[in-house]
Scaffold this motif. Sequence first.
Motif, mmCIF file in Angstrom:
data_model
loop_
_atom_site.group_PDB
_atom_site.id
_atom_site.type_symbol
_atom_site.label_atom_id
_atom_site.label_comp_id
_atom_site.label_asym_id
_atom_site.label_seq_id
_atom_site.Cartn_x
_atom_site.Cartn_y
_atom_site.Cartn_z
ATOM 1 N N ARG A 61 0.845 -1.197 0.000
ATOM 2 C CA ARG A 61 0.000 0.000 0.000
ATOM 3 C C ARG A 61 0.871 1.235 0.000
ATOM 4 O O ARG A 61 1.926 1.255 0.629
ATOM 5 C CB ARG A 61 -0.880 0.023 1.242
ATOM 6 N N HIS A 62 0.374 2.262 -0.663
ATOM 7 C CA HIS A 62 1.080 3.543 -0.697
ATOM 8 C C HIS A 62 0.257 4.580 0.038
ATOM 9 O O HIS A 62 -0.966 4.633 -0.120
ATOM 10 C CB HIS A 62 1.327 3.969 -2.144
ATOM 11 N N PRO A 63 0.870 5.444 0.854
ATOM 12 C CA PRO A 63 0.127 6.391 1.710
ATOM 13 C C PRO A 63 -0.747 7.359 0.920
ATOM 14 O O PRO A 63 -1.828 7.709 1.361
ATOM 15 C CB PRO A 63 1.206 7.147 2.475
ATOM 16 N N GLU A 64 -0.330 7.807 -0.249
ATOM 17 C CA GLU A 64 -1.123 8.788 -0.980
ATOM 18 C C GLU A 64 -2.421 8.193 -1.512
ATOM 19 O O GLU A 64 -3.415 8.883 -1.673
ATOM 20 C CB GLU A 64 -0.328 9.410 -2.132
ATOM 21 N N ALA A 65 -2.490 6.930 -1.726
ATOM 22 C CA ALA A 65 -3.700 6.296 -2.243
ATOM 23 C C ALA A 65 -4.646 5.919 -1.110
ATOM 24 O O ALA A 65 -5.843 5.797 -1.323
ATOM 25 C CB ALA A 65 -3.353 5.061 -3.050
ATOM 26 N N ASP A 66 -4.169 5.781 0.087
ATOM 27 C CA ASP A 66 -4.995 5.303 1.202
ATOM 28 C C ASP A 66 -5.383 6.406 2.186
ATOM 29 O O ASP A 66 -5.827 6.109 3.279
ATOM 30 C CB ASP A 66 -4.241 4.219 1.965
ATOM 31 N N ASP A 67 -5.270 7.683 1.816
ATOM 32 C CA ASP A 67 -5.569 8.777 2.751
ATOM 33 C C ASP A 67 -7.027 8.772 3.190
ATOM 34 O O ASP A 67 -7.336 8.988 4.352
ATOM 35 C CB ASP A 67 -5.238 10.134 2.118
ATOM 36 N N ASP A 68 -7.924 8.499 2.287
ATOM 37 C CA ASP A 68 -9.346 8.551 2.619
ATOM 38 C C ASP A 68 -9.744 7.399 3.530
ATOM 39 O O ASP A 68 -10.539 7.574 4.450
ATOM 40 C CB ASP A 68 -10.180 8.481 1.330
ATOM 41 N N GLU A 69 -9.236 6.251 3.290
ATOM 42 C CA GLU A 69 -9.634 5.072 4.031
ATOM 43 C C GLU A 69 -8.936 4.949 5.375
ATOM 44 O O GLU A 69 -9.458 4.364 6.296
ATOM 45 C CB GLU A 69 -9.338 3.827 3.201
ATOM 46 N N SER A 70 -7.756 5.521 5.517
ATOM 47 C CA SER A 70 -6.967 5.301 6.722
ATOM 48 C C SER A 70 -7.586 5.926 7.952
ATOM 49 O O SER A 70 -7.488 5.380 9.038
ATOM 50 C CB SER A 70 -5.546 5.820 6.524
ATOM 51 N N GLY A 71 -8.238 7.044 7.820
ATOM 52 C CA GLY A 71 -8.855 7.697 8.980
ATOM 53 C C GLY A 71 -9.945 6.848 9.575
ATOM 54 O O GLY A 71 -10.076 6.723 10.783
ATOM 55 N N ALA A 72 -10.769 6.249 8.744
ATOM 56 C CA ALA A 72 -11.855 5.409 9.229
ATOM 57 C C ALA A 72 -11.312 4.127 9.852
ATOM 58 O O ALA A 72 -11.823 3.664 10.877
ATOM 59 C CB ALA A 72 -12.815 5.080 8.092
ATOM 60 N N GLU A 73 -10.310 3.579 9.258
ATOM 61 C CA GLU A 73 -9.753 2.340 9.775
ATOM 62 C C GLU A 73 -9.054 2.564 11.104
ATOM 63 O O GLU A 73 -9.120 1.722 11.990
ATOM 64 C CB GLU A 73 -8.778 1.730 8.774
#
Length: 161
Positions: free
Chosen positions: A136-148
């Motif tokens: 996983r790359h941080p720039e692609a997962d910004d939206d999902e990471s907060g919820a997780e």
Amino acid sequence: MADPARARKLAVRIRQIVSAAIESQVKDPRLGMVTVTDARVTSDLREATVFYTVYGDAAATADSAKALASATGVLRSTVGRQTGIKFVPTLTFVADVVPDTARELDEALERVRSADAELARLRENATYAGDADPYRHPEADDDESGAEEADDAPTQTRSAS
């Protein structure tokens, strides 16, 4: 105890004398194509080990070993005459295993080279089993990471004691 440098020099001289004497003085028909590879002298200059190889099969090696064992006295007297030392070391002849070991290593390296070539040939048309980049790359997962992160937060509970 003698000087280690003197023992090394004597070993080199013994190797030269023995190889020349085998060529010119020893007329045993059992003696094959013998090459003196090394000589080692103990630090007290009392014993010398002469390493040799024989061109041929195991029978030629065995016959040459018998011929060298029977010629030990002649070779020792030749060493004594040509070195001029007070006590002539006893000579022990040992078949050298270094060429056999080198041949085995060469064969093992050749097997490894062929296995590497086969692996490289199989790898040419290979594709990834899954995604080419499974991380996983941080720039692609910004939206999902907060919820997780909120879901993954540990909950603390107190037990009544």
